[in-house]
Design a protein around this motif. Structure first.
Motif, PDB file in Angstrom:
ATOM      1  N   ASP A  41     -64.587 -30.567 -87.067  1.00 17.80           N
ATOM      2  CA  ASP A  41     -65.540 -31.556 -86.563  1.00 17.80           C
ATOM      3  C   ASP A  41     -66.551 -30.948 -85.606  1.00 17.80           C
ATOM      4  OD1 ASP A  41     -64.194 -33.462 -88.018  1.00 17.80           O
ATOM      5  OD2 ASP A  41     -63.056 -34.239 -86.311  1.00 17.80           O
ATOM      6  N   ILE A  42     -66.294 -29.728 -85.154  1.00 16.32           N
ATOM      7  CA  ILE A  42     -67.180 -29.057 -84.192  1.00 16.32           C
ATOM      8  C   ILE A  42     -67.608 -27.741 -84.808  1.00 16.32           C
ATOM      9  CG2 ILE A  42     -67.412 -28.192 -81.835  1.00 16.32           C
ATOM     10  CD1 ILE A  42     -66.915 -31.198 -81.992  1.00 16.32           C
ATOM     11  N   GLN A  43     -68.801 -27.733 -85.413  1.00 17.77           N
ATOM     12  CA  GLN A  43     -69.267 -26.546 -86.121  1.00 17.77           C
ATOM     13  C   GLN A  43     -70.608 -26.032 -85.591  1.00 17.77           C
ATOM     14  OE1 GLN A  43     -67.705 -24.881 -88.796  1.00 17.77           O
ATOM     15  NE2 GLN A  43     -65.903 -26.132 -88.353  1.00 17.77           N
ATOM     16  N   THR A  44     -71.569 -26.932 -85.454  1.00 15.06           N
ATOM     17  CA  THR A  44     -72.915 -26.512 -85.077  1.00 15.06           C
ATOM     18  C   THR A  44     -73.049 -26.397 -83.565  1.00 15.06           C
ATOM     19  OG1 THR A  44     -73.810 -28.757 -84.858  1.00 15.06           O
ATOM     20  CG2 THR A  44     -73.783 -27.791 -87.070  1.00 15.06           C
ATOM     21  N   THR A  45     -74.119 -25.734 -83.141  1.00 10.03           N
ATOM     22  CA  THR A  45     -74.398 -25.619 -81.713  1.00 10.03           C
ATOM     23  C   THR A  45     -74.563 -26.987 -81.070  1.00 10.03           C
ATOM     24  OG1 THR A  45     -75.419 -23.431 -81.934  1.00 10.03           O
ATOM     25  CG2 THR A  45     -76.057 -24.748 -80.021  1.00 10.03           C
ATOM     26  N   ASP A  46     -75.244 -27.905 -81.755  1.00 11.31           N
ATOM     27  CA  ASP A  46     -75.421 -29.249 -81.196  1.00 11.31           C
ATOM     28  C   ASP A  46     -74.087 -29.955 -81.023  1.00 11.31           C
ATOM     29  OD1 ASP A  46     -78.111 -28.891 -81.106  1.00 11.31           O
ATOM     30  OD2 ASP A  46     -78.566 -30.039 -82.915  1.00 11.31           O
ATOM     31  N   GLU A  47     -73.181 -29.779 -81.990  1.00  4.80           N
ATOM     32  CA  GLU A  47     -71.857 -30.400 -81.864  1.00  4.80           C
ATOM     33  C   GLU A  47     -71.068 -29.787 -80.716  1.00  4.80           C
ATOM     34  OE1 GLU A  47     -71.275 -31.590 -86.595  1.00  4.80           O
ATOM     35  OE2 GLU A  47     -70.549 -29.666 -85.843  1.00  4.80           O
ATOM     36  N   ILE A  48     -71.219 -28.485 -80.517  1.00  2.00           N
ATOM     37  CA  ILE A  48     -70.556 -27.812 -79.394  1.00  2.00           C
ATOM     38  C   ILE A  48     -71.100 -28.335 -78.065  1.00  2.00           C
ATOM     39  CG2 ILE A  48     -70.222 -25.597 -78.230  1.00  2.00           C
ATOM     40  CD1 ILE A  48     -70.401 -24.299 -81.065  1.00  2.00           C
ATOM     41  N   LEU A  49     -72.425 -28.411 -77.959  1.00  2.00           N
ATOM     42  CA  LEU A  49     -73.037 -28.875 -76.714  1.00  2.00           C
ATOM     43  C   LEU A  49     -72.607 -30.295 -76.377  1.00  2.00           C
ATOM     44  CD1 LEU A  49     -76.648 -27.449 -77.189  1.00  2.00           C
ATOM     45  CD2 LEU A  49     -74.980 -26.723 -75.478  1.00  2.00           C
ATOM     46  N   GLY A  50     -72.342 -31.105 -77.406  1.00  2.00           N
ATOM     47  CA  GLY A  50     -71.905 -32.472 -77.167  1.00  2.00           C
ATOM     48  C   GLY A  50     -70.561 -32.580 -76.485  1.00  2.00           C
ATOM     49  N   LEU A  51     -69.779 -31.487 -76.485  1.00  2.00           N
ATOM     50  CA  LEU A  51     -68.460 -31.502 -75.848  1.00  2.00           C
ATOM     51  C   LEU A  51     -68.528 -31.240 -74.347  1.00  2.00           C
ATOM     52  CD1 LEU A  51     -66.237 -29.585 -78.433  1.00  2.00           C
ATOM     53  CD2 LEU A  51     -66.387 -32.048 -78.056  1.00  2.00           C
ATOM     54  N   PHE A  52     -69.665 -30.778 -73.860  1.00  2.00           N
ATOM     55  CA  PHE A  52     -69.792 -30.521 -72.429  1.00  2.00           C
ATOM     56  C   PHE A  52     -70.077 -31.842 -71.719  1.00  2.00           C
ATOM     57  CE2 PHE A  52     -70.300 -26.328 -74.141  1.00  2.00           C
ATOM     58  CZ  PHE A  52     -69.781 -25.481 -73.173  1.00  2.00           C
ATOM     59  N   ASP A  53     -69.053 -32.669 -71.610  1.00  2.00           N
ATOM     60  CA  ASP A  53     -69.210 -34.007 -71.058  1.00  2.00           C
ATOM     61  C   ASP A  53     -68.031 -34.338 -70.165  1.00  2.00           C
ATOM     62  OD1 ASP A  53     -67.116 -34.465 -72.799  1.00  2.00           O
ATOM     63  OD2 ASP A  53     -68.220 -35.823 -74.124  1.00  2.00           O
ATOM     64  N   SER A  54     -68.012 -35.567 -69.658  1.00  2.00           N
ATOM     65  CA  SER A  54     -66.971 -35.957 -68.712  1.00  2.00           C
ATOM     66  C   SER A  54     -65.590 -35.999 -69.353  1.00  2.00           C
ATOM     67  CB  SER A  54     -67.300 -37.325 -68.101  1.00  2.00           C
ATOM     68  OG  SER A  54     -67.336 -38.320 -69.100  1.00  2.00           O
ATOM     69  N   ILE A  55     -65.530 -36.112 -70.690  1.00  2.00           N
ATOM     70  CA  ILE A  55     -64.226 -36.127 -71.341  1.00  2.00           C
ATOM     71  C   ILE A  55     -63.555 -34.768 -71.169  1.00  2.00           C
ATOM     72  CG2 ILE A  55     -62.992 -36.529 -73.499  1.00  2.00           C
ATOM     73  CD1 ILE A  55     -64.485 -38.971 -72.331  1.00  2.00           C
ATOM     74  N   SER A  56     -64.275 -33.688 -71.523  1.00  2.00           N
ATOM     75  CA  SER A  56     -63.692 -32.348 -71.440  1.00  2.00           C
ATOM     76  C   SER A  56     -63.356 -31.968 -70.006  1.00  2.00           C
ATOM     77  CB  SER A  56     -64.655 -31.316 -72.040  1.00  2.00           C
ATOM     78  OG  SER A  56     -64.866 -31.573 -73.411  1.00  2.00           O
ATOM     79  N   TYR A  57     -64.208 -32.343 -69.061  1.00  2.00           N
ATOM     80  CA  TYR A  57     -64.007 -31.965 -67.664  1.00  2.00           C
ATOM     81  C   TYR A  57     -63.049 -32.931 -66.960  1.00  2.00           C
ATOM     82  CZ  TYR A  57     -68.112 -28.856 -68.028  1.00  2.00           C
ATOM     83  OH  TYR A  57     -68.996 -27.870 -68.359  1.00  2.00           O
ATOM     84  N   SER A  58     -63.425 -34.206 -66.960  1.00  2.00           N
ATOM     85  CA  SER A  58     -62.746 -35.176 -66.117  1.00  2.00           C
ATOM     86  C   SER A  58     -61.422 -35.634 -66.707  1.00  2.00           C
ATOM     87  CB  SER A  58     -63.655 -36.383 -65.895  1.00  2.00           C
ATOM     88  OG  SER A  58     -64.920 -35.956 -65.438  1.00  2.00           O
ATOM     89  N   LYS A  59     -61.475 -36.099 -67.950  1.00  2.00           N
ATOM     90  CA  LYS A  59     -60.229 -36.503 -68.589  1.00  2.00           C
ATOM     91  C   LYS A  59     -59.299 -35.306 -68.694  1.00  2.00           C
ATOM     92  CE  LYS A  59     -58.277 -38.546 -72.779  1.00  2.00           C
ATOM     93  NZ  LYS A  59     -58.548 -39.137 -74.110  1.00  2.00           N
ATOM     94  N   GLY A  60     -59.868 -34.125 -69.003  1.00  2.00           N
ATOM     95  CA  GLY A  60     -59.033 -32.933 -69.069  1.00  2.00           C
ATOM     96  C   GLY A  60     -58.270 -32.702 -67.790  1.00  2.00           C
ATOM     97  N   ALA A  61     -58.966 -32.809 -66.650  1.00  2.00           N
ATOM     98  CA  ALA A  61     -58.308 -32.606 -65.356  1.00  2.00           C
ATOM     99  C   ALA A  61     -57.265 -33.674 -65.085  1.00  2.00           C
ATOM    100  CB  ALA A  61     -59.365 -32.586 -64.246  1.00  2.00           C
ATOM    101  N   MET A  62     -57.575 -34.922 -65.431  1.00  2.00           N
ATOM    102  CA  MET A  62     -56.638 -36.009 -65.156  1.00  2.00           C
ATOM    103  C   MET A  62     -55.380 -35.903 -66.012  1.00  2.00           C
ATOM    104  SD  MET A  62     -57.664 -37.866 -62.692  1.00  2.00           S
ATOM    105  CE  MET A  62     -56.553 -39.250 -62.919  1.00  2.00           C
ATOM    106  N   VAL A  63     -55.536 -35.501 -67.272  1.00  2.00           N
ATOM    107  CA  VAL A  63     -54.362 -35.345 -68.140  1.00  2.00           C
ATOM    108  C   VAL A  63     -53.484 -34.203 -67.635  1.00  2.00           C
ATOM    109  CG1 VAL A  63     -53.643 -34.641 -70.455  1.00  2.00           C
ATOM    110  CG2 VAL A  63     -55.387 -36.398 -70.184  1.00  2.00           C
ATOM    111  N   LEU A  64     -54.107 -33.135 -67.155  1.00  2.00           N
ATOM    112  CA  LEU A  64     -53.322 -32.039 -66.590  1.00  2.00           C
ATOM    113  C   LEU A  64     -52.588 -32.480 -65.333  1.00  2.00           C
ATOM    114  CD1 LEU A  64     -55.827 -29.088 -67.053  1.00  2.00           C
ATOM    115  CD2 LEU A  64     -53.763 -29.562 -68.380  1.00  2.00           C
ATOM    116  N   ARG A  65     -53.256 -33.286 -64.525  1.00  2.00           N
ATOM    117  CA  ARG A  65     -52.598 -33.800 -63.320  1.00  2.00           C
ATOM    118  C   ARG A  65     -51.377 -34.635 -63.698  1.00  2.00           C
ATOM    119  NH1 ARG A  65     -54.329 -38.797 -59.775  1.00  2.00           N
ATOM    120  NH2 ARG A  65     -53.028 -38.475 -57.957  1.00  2.00           N
ATOM    121  N   MET A  66     -51.533 -35.452 -64.728  1.00  2.00           N
ATOM    122  CA  MET A  66     -50.419 -36.283 -65.179  1.00  2.00           C
ATOM    123  C   MET A  66     -49.282 -35.411 -65.704  1.00  2.00           C
ATOM    124  SD  MET A  66     -50.478 -39.298 -68.059  1.00  2.00           S
ATOM    125  CE  MET A  66     -51.094 -38.158 -69.300  1.00  2.00           C
ATOM    126  N   LEU A  67     -49.622 -34.363 -66.462  1.00  2.00           N
ATOM    127  CA  LEU A  67     -48.590 -33.469 -66.979  1.00  2.00           C
ATOM    128  C   LEU A  67     -47.851 -32.776 -65.838  1.00  2.00           C
ATOM    129  CD1 LEU A  67     -47.178 -31.961 -69.301  1.00  2.00           C
ATOM    130  CD2 LEU A  67     -49.039 -30.286 -69.199  1.00  2.00           C
TER     131      LEU A  67
END
Length: 875
Positions: free
Chosen positions: A436-462
């Motif tokens: 689902d993540i192939q092109t540069t535009d698709e990659i750039l779309g991942l630099f958002d609050s989900i990858s940063y913020s949710k990522g940090a919160m899920v790690l905190r929960m773990l």
């Protein structure tokens, strides 16, 4: 890189102080990183190589070749200093014409895994020729039949061969190339500044790289995928009056500068800078404009960097791998910081701190960004995700650990955390499928609050879940005396727990019915509360929201009004946040959400107020162009009055509570809310202090912490004179923090013609730098008077304004959209414009606009009635 600091303080507040119980669990993240290495290390060559020729690649590079080392020679032709035309201070100095050309050659050494007749690399906007392929085992050249450039999103460069490369063989490829230094903050780009100390006006230029995620291919042909790591050895040819900084430590040289080989690393971490010799640095290798270094503006960053590094080395039990660490404050950079290994780059505003001018709260931003980028030296640089679909492993870990580091070196900051926004249907999982993540535009779309913020919160929960036992096992995971299978069992347990959180979008809602004991989503039961309230997710260690039956909600909200201290501080903020978000999801009534703010009249802590302000902002955006806004303003005035008055002695005397950063945040919030809701005494205070500044030309009467809000409110209440005074100070100030506060304040005017002129200024990089264009337009769009202006402006000038942060631009300008007409305009925009990396955020904006239209339709009348019932009677 950190998530873009249009957030600034909000980002520093957004994830902070984790609970004490999570400290021990921090080490557990190291376990997870070790157990996740199958997702984060280069795939080894097969033991039995196939002789079958692979099919042509689609988007991703074939794995037939494994790069090992790059020998790169780059000749940067740029002049770093040019006298402004017409300056006759020194007539003996000739003014050269600037050249943006760079040329070079690279030799990549690689191992052949599978027999092939082609070498596929990535190359973009480069002219490439003279390929030489050499068999290193036989010391003979392999004949080349041609070069093919793929004119699609793959950016493939194919070296076509007359003879195959054999599996198991070792080869090298030499290519010559040339390109242009970019004006668009990508690849090898130019950053400009003025030498304020020179006797005549001089323009200075920096050539510097910014390659994440897929811009290394703009600088030299390469295997530009994160798991295709290699060693880089760089030589830069540059003008004698310049110096070069790169990932590795420089060796001897004058016009040629050689660098040590780097450790094996991903292409996006490759970095170098060519800069005038006057660009200064401290003994601790913090680079900045000479006047900034000379004035001590790098001192704070230099001080905390060493302490943060010591913290990480101790906690990770792995020494920092490079022989040097340069930190560079650049006049132009997007994003706020970039974690290039050994050469971290920053926007000036997030590295420089001027005592007495910069806000004390600005230190939090600096510390958080530095901690984030230093965390990447381990999580991302030393160990890297296999492909960009697992970006959260880089950014979530760096975000998570950065707050432990800041809490260690600056414990008085008291950073706090919230759940990230992740509730729309078009939100993405933490870890999408690689396909689902192939092109540069698709990659750039991942630099958002989900990858940063949710990522940090899920790690905190773990961290909170696995506890000390798994931590102890993981911290000794490389101990040869461990019982076989223990690490595997721990890894399987963690993978089983984490899978649903990383593979699915959103987060669960746990519904608790206190009358019959039923709990939905989790498979356990509560006993009846017999008239007492029940509170779940104590201190918010779980990444989920909690809903209750109406009776329990009523008891909890009543408790908040009677004695709020019985409910922990974190949960006071979370109850407000949950109530508003559950109301938007139609799981509770909107009046319940509004009722959750009633206790705030007596609340003095920052976290509950911040939660309420963030959530009420949606109501303001939806209703500030309607009859709801008047009663809502009156209610907010009444609620915040006591909080504002509790700081009045500090505010009037231009001081802040120095002993507590949390109180400093609360004071700033109180002034912002009081003034924006029209509290007369607040607006009078702001206009008087601004008028004193205009008259005396000194800001002594305005504390640095409070300048942003006072500047904004005074410009909003004033006219042309106040605006042009701020604009003049913006143009003449050399302090990046002051310039940022003024740039934002200029957007606060209610004069349409001034806002229109300000928008026009964003098209002139001499007035507004390209990296600041998106945030400036967003500031204007936050102003109800500037909303329509900003929307029309970005459509009229899309090709220029989208060169910056197009994703943030669309998200900001469309936040108020709540009418059918705006939806139709946005849909046409999606169809008619080349959106590139902004396509995902436009899709989200369309979805959000539909949600907004329906929400306003369903709630406007009841919200109006609620506020009208609580509007104080006119005196």
């Amino acid at each position: 890189m950190p998530l873009k600091f249009g957030m600034s303080k909000a980002f520093a507040i957004a994830f902070g102080v984790m609970t004490a119980s999570a400290i021990g669990g921090m080490f557990t993240m190291i376990i997870l990183y070790k157990t996740e290495t199958h997702n984060m290390t280069m795939t080894p060559p097969p033991t039995q190589p196939s002789t079958t020729l692979p099919p042509p690649p689609v988007m991703r590079l074939p794995k037939t070749l494994v790069p090992q080392k790059y020998d790169i020679v780059l000749w940067v032709h740029l002049y770093t200093k040019i006298i402004v035309e017409g300056n006759m201070t020194n007539p003996n100095i000739t003014t050269p014409n600037q050249t943006m050309l760079f040329t070079g050659n690279s030799t990549v050494h690689f191992h052949c895994v599978q027999k092939t007749m082609s070498i596929f690399l990535n190359s973009k906007d480069l002219t490439v020729d003279a390929p030489v392929v050499r068999n290193k085992d036989t010391n003979k050249n392999v004949p080349v039949s041609g070069l093919k450039h793929y004119d699609d999103e793959s950016d493939f460069l194919e070296v076509q061969l007359k003879e195959p490369l054999e599996a198991g063989g070792n080869y090298s490829l030499l290519l010559a190339f040339r390109g242009d230094v970019s004006d668009n903050l990508e690849g090898l780009y130019v950053s400009r500044y003025t030498d304020e100390a020179s006797p005549g006006e001089q323009k200075l230029f920096i050539a510097v790289t910014n390659l994440q995620p897929t811009d290394a291919r703009r600088v030299f042909p390469c295997f530009d995928e994160p798991d295709m790591k290699a060693v880089f050895q760089l030589t830069v040819i540059h003008r004698p009056e310049t110096k070069v900084v790169a990932n590795a430590k420089a060796l001897d040289g004058w016009k040629y500068t050689w660098f040590e080989p780097t450790p094996k690393m991903s292409t996006y971490l490759f970095a170098f800078m060519v800069v005038d010799n006057t660009f200064d640095f401290t003994t601790s290798s913090t680079y900045a404009r000479p006047e900034a270094v000379g004035a001590g503006h790098t001192n704070y960053a230099t001080d905390i960097t060493g302490r943060i590094l010591d913290f990480y080395e101790g906690e990770f039990e792995i020494k920092y791998r490079m022989r040097k660490l340069d930190q560079i404050a650049l006049p132009d950079l997007y994003p706020a910081g970039m974690e290039n290994w050994g050469m971290i780059t920053y926007q000036e505003g997030v590295l420089l701190y001027e005592e007495g001018v910069s806000s004390l709260l600005h230190k939090e931003e600096i510390a958080t960004v530095i901690a984030h980028e230093l965390a990447h030296q381990w999580f991302g640089n030393l160990v890297t995700m296999k492909w960009w679909n697992d970006l959260w492993l880089n950014e979530g870990f760096a975000t998570y650990f950065s707050y432990f580091a800041v809490d260690k070196v600056e414990p008085t900051f008291n950073i706090v955390s919230f759940i990230s926004p992740d509730s729309l249907a078009s939100s993405h999982p933490l870890s999408p499928a690689p396909g689902d993540i192939q092109t540069t535009d698709e990659i750039l779309g991942l630099f958002d609050s989900i990858s940063y913020s949710k990522g940090a919160m899920v790690l905190r929960m773990l961290a909170n879940r696995v506890g000390q036992n798994i931590f102890d096992k993981g911290i000794n995971a490389e101990n040869e005396n461990r019982a076989p299978g223990e690490t595997a069992r721990s890894a399987n347990s963690i993978a089983e727990f984490m899978g649903p959180w990383t593979k699915q979008s959103g987060y669960p809602v746990v519904s608790i019915n206190t009358t019959d004991g039923r709990v939905f989503q989790k498979q356990f039961l509560f006993n009846s509360s017999k008239g007492e309230w029940i509170l779940a997710n104590i201190n918010c260690t779980g990444y989920y929201r909690v809903n209750y039956n109406p009776e329990n909600w009523e008891r909890l909200l009543t408790q908040l009004q009677i004695n709020r201290h019985r409910i922990p501080l974190m949960n006071r903020g979370q109850l407000v946040d949950d109530a508003f978000n559950l109301a938007r999801a139609k799981l509770v009534n909107v009046t319940l959400a509004l009722n959750s703010t009633l206790f705030l009249k007596n609340e003095t802590e920052f976290l509950p107020w911040e939660s309420a302000v963030m959530n009420l902002e949606y109501f303001i955006l939806m209703f500030d162009r309607s009859e709801v806004y008047g009663p809502m303003q009156a209610y907010l005035q009444e609620q915040v009055k006591e909080l504002y008055n509790s700081f009045i002695n500090y505010t009037n005397s231009a001081t802040v509570p120095l002993h507590d950063h949390s109180l400093q945040h609360t004071q700033l919030l109180a002034i912002q809310l009081a003034c924006s809701s029209g509290l007369p005494e607040c607006i009078e205070m702001a206009t008087e202090k601004y008028a004193d500044w205009m008259e005396s030309n000194t800001t002594n009467s305005i504390h640095p912490n409070l300048r942003s809000v006072i500047y904004c409110q005074a410009v909003a209440a004033g006219g042309k004179e106040e605006w042009e005074f701020a604009w003049d100070r913006y143009l003449t100030s050399s302090d990046t923090s002051e310039k940022e506060q003024l740039r934002r304040a200029l957007s606060c005017t209610r004069k349409i013609w001034l806002l229109s002129r300000y928008l026009d200024y964003t098209l002139d990089p001499e007035k507004i730098r390209l990296m600041d264009v998106a945030s400036t337009i967003n500031y204007i769009a936050q102003n109800a008077a500037g909303q329509a202006l900003a929307w029309n402006f970005i459509r009229a000038h899309w090709n220029y304004v989208s060169q910056g942060d197009a994703t943030a631009l669309i998200a900001g300008v469309t936040r108020r959209f709540s009418t059918q007409f705006e939806l139709e305009e946005l849909t046409r925009f999606e169809a008619d414009y080349d959106l590139r990396g902004a396509y995902r955020v436009v899709s989200l904006a369309i979805e959000q606009t539909r949600v907004n239209i329906q929400w306003v339709k369903e709630n406007k009348d009841v919200v109006l009635q609620w506020f009208e019932q609580r509007t104080p009677p006119a005196v």
